[in-house]
Design an enzyme around this catalytic site. Structure first.
Site, PDB file in Angstrom:
ATOM      1  CG  ASP A 103      78.112  28.930  24.243  1.00 17.54           C
ATOM      2  OD1 ASP A 103      77.980  29.585  23.358  1.00 17.54           O
ATOM      3  OD2 ASP A 103      77.108  28.005  24.463  1.00 17.54           O
TER       4      ASP A 103
ATOM      5  CB  CYS B 189      75.978  27.939   1.305  1.00 16.18           C
ATOM      6  SG  CYS B 189      76.085  27.982   3.148  1.00 16.18           S
TER       7      CYS B 189
ATOM      8  CB  CYS C 110      63.936  27.020   9.840  1.00 15.38           C
ATOM      9  SG  CYS C 110      63.836  27.491  11.625  1.00 15.38           S
TER      10      CYS C 110
ATOM     11  CB  CYS D  74      65.553  30.448  17.239  1.00 14.97           C
ATOM     12  SG  CYS D  74      66.623  28.917  17.452  1.00 14.97           S
TER      13      CYS D  74
ATOM     14  CB  CYS E 127      65.854  23.116  17.265  1.00 14.16           C
ATOM     15  SG  CYS E 127      65.325  22.935  15.544  1.00 14.16           S
TER      16      CYS E 127
END
Ligand code: SF4
Length: 385
Positions: free
Chosen positions: A130, A197, A207, A223, A250
């Site tokens: 990361d 998807c 969202c 975001c 989130c």
């Protein structure tokens, strides 16, 4: 390398605690780089300037490790349980000891396996979780860990949206795995995002701050994760309501994804759960001292936002929750300490107490006020009133 040997390696890395172990040929990723550059040009990385500085390396792994042949894409499932009941909501990943640390221990052990099996040295591989100049998500898609969903996450058929990703770049040549469906070709090429998807757009619709501006494209500036973790300054007033009870990170775009129905629980080998953090009440958080903050969040990723960042977020949550029991703490925070916290506490007092009562409660503090950040909140309430 023979496929048999590759499978022995996969088995050994799985035994270290990685729930997913896949391999990709380490080629330059032109399409991924183009997409990254377009995203940066639109400013969607917000204040994450380090992303601009590492574009070239992210687009070409040989700039990170000359002579690299293979990227080992690794995943650890962290998604077994949701965060909290009626209190502040934490991103699921955060309710663990810092995954950078716990996974790095596994990656160091994985490096030793490479050394032992292939006679290479520590110079012949690099690993990242990361924080390095590596597009872990794109490598995961290339290696067939999963596909990049419209929510911009790697979605695995076995683990849903709940994978911590890591990558090892190595000079060892390992037979690559297939990406999901051959026609997926490579993540980053048009058509690869949202591969499985179908017509679903649940993540984009759900969202709370409309941060998914196109399939697979997150505008970080909108975001909730970015605003509550990466942003070290004022959270834009127009986004605060969308934050709801989310105090750190989130999961909405991941939680609504139907692919989670098939997700198994992780083995938790490279994770240390810190479920007790989800029990903290909003008042307890608003009352944190620097000493208590350091003790409670020791060894977690949450400590990155520092006490001021967490108090800022807690003020937003209290304001959204209209939590009257938090009012004494909010009034206190509006008048003391860091301007960043005070500004958000002022906002929260107006939400919880209502304008008329808030002016009375804060009147005394306002008379002494000189900080521009805090005054801006009062002015905004005045305009709104
Ligand atoms: Fe794709 Fe639907 Fe999951 Fe979003 S919620 S990533 S659109 S399957």
């Amino acid at each position: 390398m023979s496929v048999e040997r590759r499978e022995v390696l996969r088995g050994r890395l799985r035994a270290l605690g990685f729930d997913v172990v896949r391999f990709a040929a380490a080629e330059a990723c032109g399409g991924d780089r183009v997409a990254l550059e377009a995203w940066l040009r639109e400013g969607m990385h917000g204040e994450m300037a380090w992303m601009e500085r590492t574009v070239e390396k992210r687009g070409d792994p040989s700039r990170v490790l000359p002579g690299v042949k293979t990227v080992v894409a690794l995943g650890v499932n962290y998604g077994a349980r949701e965060s909290g009941g009626g209190g502040p909501v934490w991103a699921r990943y955060a309710l663990h000891e810092d995954y950078h640390d716990t996974m790095k221990a596994g990656l160091a052990a994985a490096g030793r396996v490479l050394e032992e099996m292939f006679g290479v040295s520590g110079e012949d591989y690099r690993y990242y979780v990361d924080t390095g100049p590596v597009l872990e998500r794109n490598w995961a898609a290339r290696a067939g860990v999963g596909f990049v969903g419209k929510n911009a996450m790697v979605i695995s058929r076995e683990h849903g949206n709940w994978l911590f990703l890591a990558a090892i770049l190595t000079r060892v040549e390992i037979e690559p795995d297939e990406p999901l469906r051959n026609r997926a070709v490579a993540a980053g090429e048009e058509g690869a995002v949202g591969l499985l998807c179908g017509k679903c757009t649940r993540c984009m619709d759900a969202c709370p701050t409309q941060a998914l501006v196109r399939p697979g494209v997150v505008d970080s500036r909108r975001c909730v994760s970015y605003q509550t973790i990466e942003n070290r300054g004022v959270i834009p007033r127009e986004l605060r309501a969308g934050i709801g009870r989310r105090i750190y990170g989130c999961d909405v775009c991941a939680e609504v994804c139907p692919w989670n129905r098939f997700a198994q629980d992780g083995r938790g080998v490279l994770l240390v759960a810190r479920r007790e953090l989800a029990e903290l009440t909003l008042r307890e958080i608003l009352q944190l001292t620097p000493e208590r903050f350091a003790a409670v969040f020791r060894r977690t990723a949450i400590k990155r936002v520092k006490l001021a960042g967490l108090l800022r977020n807690a003020c937003v949550v209290a304001g959204n929750a209209r939590d009257e029991s938090a009012l004494p703490e909010l009034v206190r925070l509006a008048g003391e300490g860091r301007p960043l916290v005070r500004a958000h506490a002022v906002w929260a007092v107006f939400r919880v107490a209502g304008a008329e009562a808030a002016w009375k409660l804060l009147g005394e503090a306002l008379e002494r006020e000189t900080d521009e950040m805090v005054l801006a909140e009062y002015r905004a309430e005045e305009r709104a009133g």
